[in-house]
Design a protein around this motif. Sequence first.
Motif, PDB file in Angstrom:
ATOM      1  N   GLY A   1      -1.429   6.074   1.807  1.00 36.85           N
ATOM      2  CA  GLY A   1      -0.442   5.076   1.398  1.00 36.85           C
ATOM      3  C   GLY A   1      -0.345   4.864  -0.096  1.00 36.85           C
ATOM      4  N   ALA A   2       0.733   4.185  -0.489  1.00 36.38           N
ATOM      5  CA  ALA A   2       1.073   3.994  -1.905  1.00 36.38           C
ATOM      6  C   ALA A   2      -0.060   3.325  -2.679  1.00 36.38           C
ATOM      7  CB  ALA A   2       2.357   3.182  -2.025  1.00 36.38           C
ATOM      8  N   CYS A   3      -0.707   2.305  -2.109  1.00 36.98           N
ATOM      9  CA  CYS A   3      -1.732   1.568  -2.868  1.00 36.98           C
ATOM     10  C   CYS A   3      -2.942   2.437  -3.177  1.00 36.98           C
ATOM     11  CB  CYS A   3      -2.180   0.326  -2.108  1.00 36.98           C
ATOM     12  SG  CYS A   3      -0.841  -0.786  -1.700  1.00 36.98           S
ATOM     13  N   ALA A   4      -3.332   3.282  -2.230  1.00 36.49           N
ATOM     14  CA  ALA A   4      -4.466   4.174  -2.456  1.00 36.49           C
ATOM     15  C   ALA A   4      -4.110   5.235  -3.497  1.00 36.49           C
ATOM     16  CB  ALA A   4      -4.886   4.848  -1.150  1.00 36.49           C
ATOM     17  N   ILE A   5      -2.819   5.572  -3.578  1.00 36.82           N
ATOM     18  CA  ILE A   5      -2.371   6.649  -4.463  1.00 36.82           C
ATOM     19  C   ILE A   5      -2.088   6.165  -5.884  1.00 36.82           C
ATOM     20  CG2 ILE A   5      -0.466   8.292  -4.847  1.00 36.82           C
ATOM     21  CD1 ILE A   5      -0.445   8.647  -1.737  1.00 36.82           C
ATOM     22  N   ASN A   6      -1.400   5.000  -6.014  1.00 36.68           N
ATOM     23  CA  ASN A   6      -1.119   4.534  -7.386  1.00 36.68           C
ATOM     24  C   ASN A   6      -1.398   3.049  -7.603  1.00 36.68           C
ATOM     25  OD1 ASN A   6       1.047   3.150  -6.289  1.00 36.68           O
ATOM     26  ND2 ASN A   6       2.624   4.395  -7.256  1.00 36.68           N
TER      27      ASN A   6
ATOM     28  N   MET B   1       5.367  16.908  -4.237  1.00 33.14           N
ATOM     29  CA  MET B   1       4.359  16.074  -4.888  1.00 33.14           C
ATOM     30  C   MET B   1       3.939  14.981  -3.903  1.00 33.14           C
ATOM     31  SD  MET B   1       4.975  13.719  -8.258  1.00 33.14           S
ATOM     32  CE  MET B   1       4.415  12.029  -8.124  1.00 33.14           C
ATOM     33  N   GLN B   2       2.638  14.863  -3.701  1.00 36.67           N
ATOM     34  CA  GLN B   2       2.162  13.849  -2.754  1.00 36.67           C
ATOM     35  C   GLN B   2       1.270  12.803  -3.404  1.00 36.67           C
ATOM     36  OE1 GLN B   2       0.736  15.905   0.784  1.00 36.67           O
ATOM     37  NE2 GLN B   2       2.583  17.130   0.800  1.00 36.67           N
ATOM     38  N   GLU B   3       0.867  13.055  -4.627  1.00 40.38           N
ATOM     39  CA  GLU B   3       0.062  12.065  -5.343  1.00 40.38           C
ATOM     40  C   GLU B   3       0.291  12.258  -6.841  1.00 40.38           C
ATOM     41  OE1 GLU B   3      -2.700  13.666  -7.009  1.00 40.38           O
ATOM     42  OE2 GLU B   3      -1.900  15.515  -6.161  1.00 40.38           O
ATOM     43  N   ASP B   4      -0.264  11.353  -7.664  1.00 41.89           N
ATOM     44  CA  ASP B   4       0.085  11.351  -9.081  1.00 41.89           C
ATOM     45  C   ASP B   4      -0.864  12.168  -9.962  1.00 41.89           C
ATOM     46  OD1 ASP B   4       2.143   9.734  -8.345  1.00 41.89           O
ATOM     47  OD2 ASP B   4       1.125   7.877  -8.847  1.00 41.89           O
ATOM     48  N   HIS B   5      -1.980  12.590  -9.410  1.00 40.43           N
ATOM     49  CA  HIS B   5      -2.945  13.479 -10.062  1.00 40.43           C
ATOM     50  C   HIS B   5      -3.564  12.912 -11.347  1.00 40.43           C
ATOM     51  CE1 HIS B   5      -4.993  17.252 -10.899  1.00 40.43           C
ATOM     52  NE2 HIS B   5      -4.664  17.078 -12.152  1.00 40.43           N
ATOM     53  N   PHE B   6      -2.730  12.490 -12.308  1.00 36.37           N
ATOM     54  CA  PHE B   6      -3.251  12.075 -13.616  1.00 36.37           C
ATOM     55  C   PHE B   6      -3.641  10.596 -13.604  1.00 36.37           C
ATOM     56  CE2 PHE B   6      -0.381  15.640 -14.405  1.00 36.37           C
ATOM     57  CZ  PHE B   6      -1.265  16.503 -15.021  1.00 36.37           C
ATOM     58  N   GLN B   7      -4.347  10.198 -14.663  1.00 30.52           N
ATOM     59  CA  GLN B   7      -4.726   8.794 -14.781  1.00 30.52           C
ATOM     60  C   GLN B   7      -3.491   7.954 -15.111  1.00 30.52           C
ATOM     61  OE1 GLN B   7      -8.031   8.144 -17.371  1.00 30.52           O
ATOM     62  NE2 GLN B   7      -7.834   5.921 -17.277  1.00 30.52           N
ATOM     63  N   HIS B   8      -3.346   6.834 -14.407  1.00 31.06           N
ATOM     64  CA  HIS B   8      -2.178   5.981 -14.622  1.00 31.06           C
ATOM     65  C   HIS B   8      -2.316   5.191 -15.920  1.00 31.06           C
ATOM     66  CE1 HIS B   8      -1.994   6.958 -10.398  1.00 31.06           C
ATOM     67  NE2 HIS B   8      -0.740   6.592 -10.389  1.00 31.06           N
ATOM     68  N   LEU B   9      -1.238   5.130 -16.692  1.00 29.67           N
ATOM     69  CA  LEU B   9      -1.281   4.391 -17.950  1.00 29.67           C
ATOM     70  C   LEU B   9      -0.999   2.900 -17.743  1.00 29.67           C
ATOM     71  CD1 LEU B   9       0.530   6.782 -20.455  1.00 29.67           C
ATOM     72  CD2 LEU B   9      -1.853   6.730 -19.775  1.00 29.67           C
ATOM     73  N   TYR B  10      -0.295   2.554 -16.667  1.00 26.90           N
ATOM     74  CA  TYR B  10       0.105   1.162 -16.408  1.00 26.90           C
ATOM     75  C   TYR B  10       0.593   0.487 -17.699  1.00 26.90           C
ATOM     76  CZ  TYR B  10      -2.404   1.776 -11.969  1.00 26.90           C
ATOM     77  OH  TYR B  10      -2.843   2.227 -10.750  1.00 26.90           O
ATOM     78  N   PRO B  11       1.602   1.040 -18.338  1.00 27.82           N
ATOM     79  CA  PRO B  11       2.058   0.473 -19.609  1.00 27.82           C
ATOM     80  C   PRO B  11       2.680  -0.916 -19.414  1.00 27.82           C
ATOM     81  CG  PRO B  11       3.674   2.026 -18.797  1.00 27.82           C
ATOM     82  CD  PRO B  11       2.491   2.120 -17.870  1.00 27.82           C
ATOM     83  N   HIS B  12       2.662  -1.705 -20.481  1.00 26.53           N
ATOM     84  CA  HIS B  12       3.322  -3.008 -20.439  1.00 26.53           C
ATOM     85  C   HIS B  12       4.718  -2.827 -21.003  1.00 26.53           C
ATOM     86  CE1 HIS B  12      -0.588  -5.529 -20.311  1.00 26.53           C
ATOM     87  NE2 HIS B  12      -0.734  -4.375 -19.697  1.00 26.53           N
ATOM     88  N   ARG B  13       5.707  -2.904 -20.168  1.00 23.82           N
ATOM     89  CA  ARG B  13       7.077  -2.707 -20.641  1.00 23.82           C
ATOM     90  C   ARG B  13       7.929  -3.905 -20.229  1.00 23.82           C
ATOM     91  NH1 ARG B  13       8.460   3.465 -18.982  1.00 23.82           N
ATOM     92  NH2 ARG B  13       6.903   4.549 -20.229  1.00 23.82           N
ATOM     93  N   SER B  14       8.968  -4.156 -21.009  1.00 22.52           N
ATOM     94  CA  SER B  14       9.719  -5.385 -20.762  1.00 22.52           C
ATOM     95  C   SER B  14      10.912  -5.165 -19.832  1.00 22.52           C
ATOM     96  CB  SER B  14      10.186  -5.976 -22.088  1.00 22.52           C
ATOM     97  OG  SER B  14      11.012  -5.035 -22.733  1.00 22.52           O
ATOM     98  N   LEU B  15      11.289  -6.243 -19.192  1.00 22.96           N
ATOM     99  CA  LEU B  15      12.395  -6.270 -18.242  1.00 22.96           C
ATOM    100  C   LEU B  15      13.491  -7.120 -18.868  1.00 22.96           C
ATOM    101  CD1 LEU B  15      13.211  -5.849 -15.158  1.00 22.96           C
ATOM    102  CD2 LEU B  15      12.164  -8.066 -14.761  1.00 22.96           C
ATOM    103  N   ASP B  16      14.726  -6.665 -18.785  1.00 20.24           N
ATOM    104  CA  ASP B  16      15.848  -7.408 -19.368  1.00 20.24           C
ATOM    105  C   ASP B  16      16.844  -7.758 -18.262  1.00 20.24           C
ATOM    106  OD1 ASP B  16      18.109  -8.291 -20.665  1.00 20.24           O
ATOM    107  OD2 ASP B  16      18.050  -6.751 -22.232  1.00 20.24           O
TER     108      ASP B  16
ATOM    109  N   TYR C   1      -6.973  14.839   0.088  1.00 21.30           N
ATOM    110  CA  TYR C   1      -5.565  14.870   0.486  1.00 21.30           C
ATOM    111  C   TYR C   1      -4.968  13.478   0.312  1.00 21.30           C
ATOM    112  CZ  TYR C   1      -6.880  19.263   2.679  1.00 21.30           C
ATOM    113  OH  TYR C   1      -7.357  20.517   2.886  1.00 21.30           O
ATOM    114  N   SER C   2      -3.644  13.439   0.229  1.00 24.44           N
ATOM    115  CA  SER C   2      -2.965  12.154   0.122  1.00 24.44           C
ATOM    116  C   SER C   2      -1.856  12.082   1.161  1.00 24.44           C
ATOM    117  CB  SER C   2      -2.352  11.973  -1.263  1.00 24.44           C
ATOM    118  OG  SER C   2      -3.368  11.975  -2.242  1.00 24.44           O
ATOM    119  N   LEU C   3      -1.697  10.909   1.738  1.00 27.63           N
ATOM    120  CA  LEU C   3      -0.558  10.662   2.623  1.00 27.63           C
ATOM    121  C   LEU C   3       0.304   9.614   1.939  1.00 27.63           C
ATOM    122  CD1 LEU C   3      -1.971  10.288   6.280  1.00 27.63           C
ATOM    123  CD2 LEU C   3      -0.773  12.229   5.267  1.00 27.63           C
TER     124      LEU C   3
END
Lengths: 232, 180
Positions: free
Chosen positions: B85-90, A117-132, B145-147
């Motif tokens: 890079g990471a910023c371009a990807i996520n 896997m080199q990228e995330d493909h899907f749309q990011h949800l960027y959820p708001h989740r809490s840190l404890d 492509y992604s790096l």
Amino acid sequence: MNKQIIIDGEVVTYRPGQTLIQAARESGIYIPHLCYQPGYHAIGSCRVCMVKVNGRWASACTTLAAEGQVIDNRTLEVDAHRKQIVQMLFVEGNHYCPYCEKSGECDLQATAYELNMQEDHFQHLYPHRSLDTSHAEVWLDRDRCILCGLCVQASAEQDNKHLFTLGGRGTATQLLVNSSSGQLGETNISAADEAVAVCPVGALMKKQSIYSRRSGERTYDKTPISKLEFKA
Amino acid sequence: MSKAKLKILTSSLAGCFGCHMSLLDMDERWLELADLVELVRSPLVDTRSQSRCDIGLIEGGLCNEENIHLLLEFREQCKILVAVGACAINGGVPALRNRYSVADCLEAVYLHGLNVTQPQIPSDAELPLLTDKVYPLQEWVKVDYSLPGCPPPADAFFQLISALHDGREPDLNYVNRHFD
């Protein structure tokens, strides 16, 4: 008497009652997995161990081995589906490997590497989740939690503390802490607990032990998880 | 080598320029690449060609309207667009602001920030408007492509560029597809 199944063309023996992943492991065959760990009950929730059994999809951690099974495991088709599942896990949380303390030791990241896997493909949800960070020894970063439930089992059955459960529904599901405030600080969790050790990602982390190995010297830096699976 | 040189564009959007540093980190291999590629639009060279390019290497995510305008322009200009890079990807580190509203971010820095003496939110027309969230490239344009990496290793750039030059499908080996 041992019986046989076929995984990717290889004959694998099994004992009645074994799941596909258990039989495969005994023969040194890696089936990618996240929510399943040896010694834990399989709940089949992450779907990373999906295989094709005689042409039908099934999770290898919950399907019993049976005579006549011909299984596709590391085929292009199966791995492509697995990669999409891992990509969905990435976009559903907030997984920032560059500064994550678990990077290089993380099973989610290592499984992504394994599946190319080199990228995330899907749309990011960027959820708001809490840190404890309320506990002196352990912190819980829900951004990284993949809801595998391993800590829930470990805390209940191995640590005998019953500190965790999964609550909520759908994308709002989160790991809950069993204390009146819902904070870890009020619990008797310890950095030595199995619940912390079994976390496959950086959600439950021991304080004061982070970044202890350099980049390049960490578990998965040079060796894929498929090659390390049977080393322990 | 009789093939024409590949025309390359590079840019840093909401990034830290670390990926460009890693690109430079190819050191003497640039001498080898000089026969294969030509940087036609990049912060690393003086030229700013608007002509068609073969490869666009884009570092950083999208945090303001200028980033988006540029990215759309790069997509038009480049046959192959690479998220570097990471910023371009996520979204990477800048995407940490995605859990806050833009107003909260601006107020925290420009109204209530440490040592702020004349609290005011900058509103000069020259300043690009911030987007509601920091976006990865793939959520605005098609990425070819992604790096991965923060930054991607110099080797990863070399593997990608030489494969594209030779007409091979780029494939990163294990140590070159790390996320950190």
